[in-house]
Design a protein around this motif. Structure first.
Motif, PDB file in Angstrom:
ATOM      1  N   LEU A  10      47.620  62.145  51.105  1.00 29.12           N
ATOM      2  CA  LEU A  10      47.186  60.769  51.367  1.00 29.12           C
ATOM      3  C   LEU A  10      46.393  60.208  50.188  1.00 29.12           C
ATOM      4  O   LEU A  10      46.563  59.052  49.793  1.00 29.12           O
ATOM      5  CB  LEU A  10      46.314  60.743  52.622  1.00 29.12           C
ATOM      6  N   THR A  11      45.531  61.060  49.650  1.00 28.79           N
ATOM      7  CA  THR A  11      44.722  60.615  48.526  1.00 28.79           C
ATOM      8  C   THR A  11      45.599  60.241  47.341  1.00 28.79           C
ATOM      9  O   THR A  11      45.420  59.191  46.719  1.00 28.79           O
ATOM     10  CB  THR A  11      43.746  61.724  48.108  1.00 28.79           C
ATOM     11  N   SER A  14      47.200  56.951  47.973  1.00 26.87           N
ATOM     12  CA  SER A  14      46.326  55.782  47.849  1.00 26.87           C
ATOM     13  C   SER A  14      45.993  55.498  46.395  1.00 26.87           C
ATOM     14  O   SER A  14      45.902  54.342  45.993  1.00 26.87           O
ATOM     15  CB  SER A  14      45.052  55.950  48.682  1.00 26.87           C
ATOM     16  N   ILE A  18      46.710  52.027  44.492  1.00 23.12           N
ATOM     17  CA  ILE A  18      45.644  51.206  43.920  1.00 23.12           C
ATOM     18  C   ILE A  18      45.844  50.972  42.429  1.00 23.12           C
ATOM     19  O   ILE A  18      45.526  49.905  41.911  1.00 23.12           O
ATOM     20  CB  ILE A  18      44.279  51.871  44.176  1.00 23.12           C
ATOM     21  N   LEU A  21      47.233  47.759  41.276  1.00 21.64           N
ATOM     22  CA  LEU A  21      46.327  46.657  41.578  1.00 21.64           C
ATOM     23  C   LEU A  21      45.290  46.483  40.484  1.00 21.64           C
ATOM     24  O   LEU A  21      44.808  45.387  40.227  1.00 21.64           O
ATOM     25  CB  LEU A  21      45.593  46.935  42.896  1.00 21.64           C
ATOM     26  N   MET A  22      44.945  47.598  39.878  1.00 29.80           N
ATOM     27  CA  MET A  22      43.886  47.531  38.878  1.00 29.80           C
ATOM     28  C   MET A  22      44.398  46.995  37.555  1.00 29.80           C
ATOM     29  O   MET A  22      43.664  46.377  36.805  1.00 29.80           O
ATOM     30  CB  MET A  22      43.291  48.922  38.648  1.00 29.80           C
ATOM     31  N   GLY A  25      43.952  43.370  36.241  1.00 33.06           N
ATOM     32  CA  GLY A  25      42.551  43.021  36.019  1.00 33.06           C
ATOM     33  C   GLY A  25      42.023  43.532  34.700  1.00 33.06           C
ATOM     34  O   GLY A  25      41.023  43.052  34.209  1.00 33.06           O
ATOM     35  N   CYS A  26      42.712  44.504  34.141  1.00 34.93           N
ATOM     36  CA  CYS A  26      42.175  45.139  32.935  1.00 34.93           C
ATOM     37  C   CYS A  26      42.461  44.285  31.731  1.00 34.93           C
ATOM     38  O   CYS A  26      43.478  44.432  31.081  1.00 34.93           O
ATOM     39  CB  CYS A  26      42.812  46.497  32.700  1.00 34.93           C
ATOM     40  N   SER A  27      41.580  43.368  31.438  1.00 33.81           N
ATOM     41  CA  SER A  27      41.782  42.628  30.213  1.00 33.81           C
ATOM     42  C   SER A  27      40.991  43.356  29.150  1.00 33.81           C
ATOM     43  O   SER A  27      39.786  43.262  29.103  1.00 33.81           O
ATOM     44  CB  SER A  27      41.254  41.209  30.369  1.00 33.81           C
ATOM     45  N   PRO A  28      41.647  44.121  28.321  1.00 29.39           N
ATOM     46  CA  PRO A  28      40.897  44.874  27.321  1.00 29.39           C
ATOM     47  C   PRO A  28      40.210  43.898  26.379  1.00 29.39           C
ATOM     48  O   PRO A  28      40.722  42.819  26.125  1.00 29.39           O
ATOM     49  CB  PRO A  28      41.973  45.667  26.590  1.00 29.39           C
ATOM     50  N   THR A  29      39.045  44.234  25.956  1.00 28.72           N
ATOM     51  CA  THR A  29      38.343  43.382  25.019  1.00 28.72           C
ATOM     52  C   THR A  29      38.714  43.850  23.632  1.00 28.72           C
ATOM     53  O   THR A  29      38.182  44.828  23.146  1.00 28.72           O
ATOM     54  CB  THR A  29      36.835  43.520  25.200  1.00 28.72           C
ATOM     55  N   PRO A  30      39.672  43.176  23.004  1.00 28.25           N
ATOM     56  CA  PRO A  30      40.052  43.635  21.679  1.00 28.25           C
ATOM     57  C   PRO A  30      38.863  43.381  20.760  1.00 28.25           C
ATOM     58  O   PRO A  30      38.224  42.340  20.876  1.00 28.25           O
ATOM     59  CB  PRO A  30      41.230  42.736  21.313  1.00 28.25           C
TER      60      PRO A  30
ATOM     61  N   ILE B  22      39.368  57.669  53.028  1.00 28.27           N
ATOM     62  CA  ILE B  22      40.562  57.197  52.320  1.00 28.27           C
ATOM     63  C   ILE B  22      40.826  55.735  52.631  1.00 28.27           C
ATOM     64  O   ILE B  22      41.106  54.921  51.743  1.00 28.27           O
ATOM     65  CB  ILE B  22      41.760  58.082  52.692  1.00 28.27           C
ATOM     66  N   ILE B  26      41.096  52.656  50.085  1.00 31.12           N
ATOM     67  CA  ILE B  26      42.241  51.750  49.981  1.00 31.12           C
ATOM     68  C   ILE B  26      41.804  50.307  50.148  1.00 31.12           C
ATOM     69  O   ILE B  26      42.225  49.410  49.415  1.00 31.12           O
ATOM     70  CB  ILE B  26      43.307  52.125  51.032  1.00 31.12           C
ATOM     71  N   MET B  33      37.873  45.173  42.915  1.00 27.35           N
ATOM     72  CA  MET B  33      38.574  44.639  41.756  1.00 27.35           C
ATOM     73  C   MET B  33      38.430  43.133  41.653  1.00 27.35           C
ATOM     74  O   MET B  33      38.439  42.571  40.557  1.00 27.35           O
ATOM     75  CB  MET B  33      40.064  44.989  41.820  1.00 27.35           C
ATOM     76  N   PHE B  36      35.862  42.218  39.535  1.00 27.98           N
ATOM     77  CA  PHE B  36      36.048  42.968  38.296  1.00 27.98           C
ATOM     78  C   PHE B  36      35.246  42.403  37.135  1.00 27.98           C
ATOM     79  O   PHE B  36      34.646  43.120  36.357  1.00 27.98           O
ATOM     80  CB  PHE B  36      37.537  42.973  37.940  1.00 27.98           C
ATOM     81  N   MET B  48      37.857  51.566  29.431  1.00 26.48           N
ATOM     82  CA  MET B  48      38.691  50.406  29.179  1.00 26.48           C
ATOM     83  C   MET B  48      38.645  49.978  27.717  1.00 26.48           C
ATOM     84  O   MET B  48      39.286  49.015  27.326  1.00 26.48           O
ATOM     85  CB  MET B  48      38.212  49.237  30.054  1.00 26.48           C
ATOM     86  N   HIS B  50      36.179  48.517  26.332  1.00 26.13           N
ATOM     87  CA  HIS B  50      35.441  47.259  26.195  1.00 26.13           C
ATOM     88  C   HIS B  50      34.229  47.454  25.317  1.00 26.13           C
ATOM     89  O   HIS B  50      33.590  48.491  25.364  1.00 26.13           O
ATOM     90  CB  HIS B  50      34.923  46.790  27.558  1.00 26.13           C
ATOM     91  N   VAL B 132      34.575  39.976  26.422  1.00 23.21           N
ATOM     92  CA  VAL B 132      35.311  38.936  25.707  1.00 23.21           C
ATOM     93  C   VAL B 132      36.719  38.925  26.257  1.00 23.21           C
ATOM     94  O   VAL B 132      37.333  39.975  26.400  1.00 23.21           O
ATOM     95  CB  VAL B 132      35.358  39.234  24.196  1.00 23.21           C
TER      96      VAL B 132
END
Ligand code: CU
Lengths: 256, 186
Positions: A10-11, A14, A18, A21-22, A25-30, B22, B26, B33, B36, B48, B50, B132
């Motif tokens: 199950l873990t 999940s 997930i 979904l993440m 959102g991950c806008s790396p900061t160049p 769990i 979930i 997020m 975020f 990440m 950053h 940024v």
């Protein structure tokens, strides 16, 4: 044992669920493409609103401030209301705004011959104490006192146009409403209330922000706004605040 | 009660607790997020890649000091446009870029969450304190575009509206490496 492996499964599921979904959102900061070519930094003010600075500036001793304020009386008035509309009223001024102005006078980031020589010998603690004292003075002036505030009422049409800028701003030109930063609706850190400020002083500050003669606003909100205002609007706004209308809810002067 | 029954009960309880955890994971992770952009921990940043920008000292150090804002020309001929979002305005509040050339817009926030949009173009770039965000603009035609904020940020939000001037590339001024250009006053 069996339930344990089920939990493991199950873990895993999940986590797989997930993970995607993440990702969006991950806008790396160049990291900045390069640092060469960057002109040397020009700081508008050396004050930065770190939490320790906010603490330092807002925890002065008002009693000590009262004693220090004796030498300010003959310009800023014994009740914080000056007799000359060109000199700002300090009664009820927000502590952080007060403290920042004193620091800026001392460091030369805000130009004023008189105030720089007065602020330079004061310590950060002195400024915090003075801020504590002045912030506690009532903003309603004693009518028997020698003071310039409030000044003559401005014509209704002018105060209506000022009222609109104060309550709504101008969406088209991108001028945010003054009351969102100067109160009563919201306060931006370091922005003083203008409700009991003298017209001549407000007008001079708006002109100085527009021309860049005063350039100590952090991240330039006031230089931008004052530059977008027309000269008539600056006068209308100064007259509005100087006549005491700023102490009413601004909706009172808006045309119905 | 026999030892066996107690053991079975314990196992059931353990499974129930684990399953609850769990479900929490979930449901909770996507919720986390959505926050975020306020998320800021050294571990997360390391993961990440950053680099933290300090929202309180933008005016003192780094690439967002006021005389480094606006459009800059890179050695490779591309352009970088740096802006700050804050309650309730973008600075510089009027920016100018050449048409038809890639322009890397770099944005950070001095306070809460904001989002820069360009009216007439399908464009949105979020701004968040401590980080940024970057996007590349390539606008084919010259014109003037309003740039309103699309993330409610307080009582002045509605008037948070900057201006973008796109000028033909051949009419865009020739920038030296240390030059920064914008159309804000003064
Ligand atoms: Cu906003």
């Amino acid at each position: 044992m069996q339930s344990c492996s089920r939990v493991l499964l199950l873990t895993c599921f999940s986590v797989l669920l997930i993970a995607p979904l993440m990702l969006p959102g991950c806008s790396p900061t160049p990291s900045s493409p390069r640092a060469i070519g960057q002109p040397p930094a020009r700081a508008p003010s050396f004050v930065a609103w770190k939490s320790e600075t906010v603490l330092e500036a807002s925890h002065g001793d008002a009693l000590r401030g009262l004693l220090l304020a004796k030498r300010c009386d003959h310009c800023h008035g014994s009740e914080g209301f000056s007799a000359n509309a060109n000199i700002p009223n300090l009664a009820g001024m927000e502590r952080l705004a007060f403290w920042k102005e004193m620091e800026d006078f001392a460091s030369g980031k805000r130009n004023s011959e008189v105030m720089s020589s007065i602020a330079a010998p004061l310590t950060r603690q002195d400024s915090a104490d003075l801020a504590a004292y002045y912030s506690m003075l009532p903003t309603a002036a004693d009518p028997l006192d020698r003071q310039a505030f409030p000044q003559a009422a401005t014509p209704a049409a002018q105060s209506a146009s000022a009222g609109r800028l104060i309550v709504l701003g101008d969406v088209g030109r991108g001028i945010p409403p003054c009351q969102a930063c100067h109160g009563p609706v919201g306060f931006k850190t370091g922005a003083p209330s203008l409700a009991a400020q003298n017209a001549d002083y407000v007008l001079r500050q708006l002109r100085d922000f527009a021309s860049g003669a005063r350039a100590n606003d952090i991240n330039m909100p006031m230089r931008s706004i004052a530059g977008l205002l027309t000269e008539e609007e600056r006068q209308a706004l100064a007259g509005y605040y100087g006549s005491g209308l700023g102490r009413l809810p601004a909706s009172a002067v808006l045309p119905k | 009660m026999s030892g066996e029954a107690i053991g079975a009960r314990r196992a059931r309880a353990r499974t129930a607790v684990l399953q609850m955890l769990i479900v929490l994971l979930i449901v909770g992770t996507p919720l986390a997020m959505t926050r975020f952009y306020e998320f800021d921990s050294p571990l997360w940043r390391a993961l990440m890649g950053h680099r933290r920008v300090d929202p309180e000292t933008l005016h003192l150090q780094g690439e967002f000091v006021e005389n480094n804002l606006g459009t800059a020309r890179e050695a490779d001929g591309s352009y970088t446009l740096r802006m700050i979002a804050q309650q309730y305005m973008f600075v510089p509040h009027c920016v100018r870029i050449p048409a038809g050339v890639p322009v890397h817009l770099r944005l950070t926030s001095a306070d809460g969450a904001h989002a820069l949009t360009i009216v007439g173009l399908d464009f949105l770039l979020k701004a968040a304190p401590t980080s940024v965000t970057q996007a590349t603009l390539r606008i084919a035609h010259a014109g003037v575009f309003p740039m309103p904020c699309a993330e409610f940020c307080g009582p002045g939000h509605l008037a948070m509206n900057a201006r973008l001037e796109v000028v033909p590339a051949e009419r865009f001024q020739n920038l030296q490496p240390t030059d920064r250009v914008n159309c804000a006053v003064p």
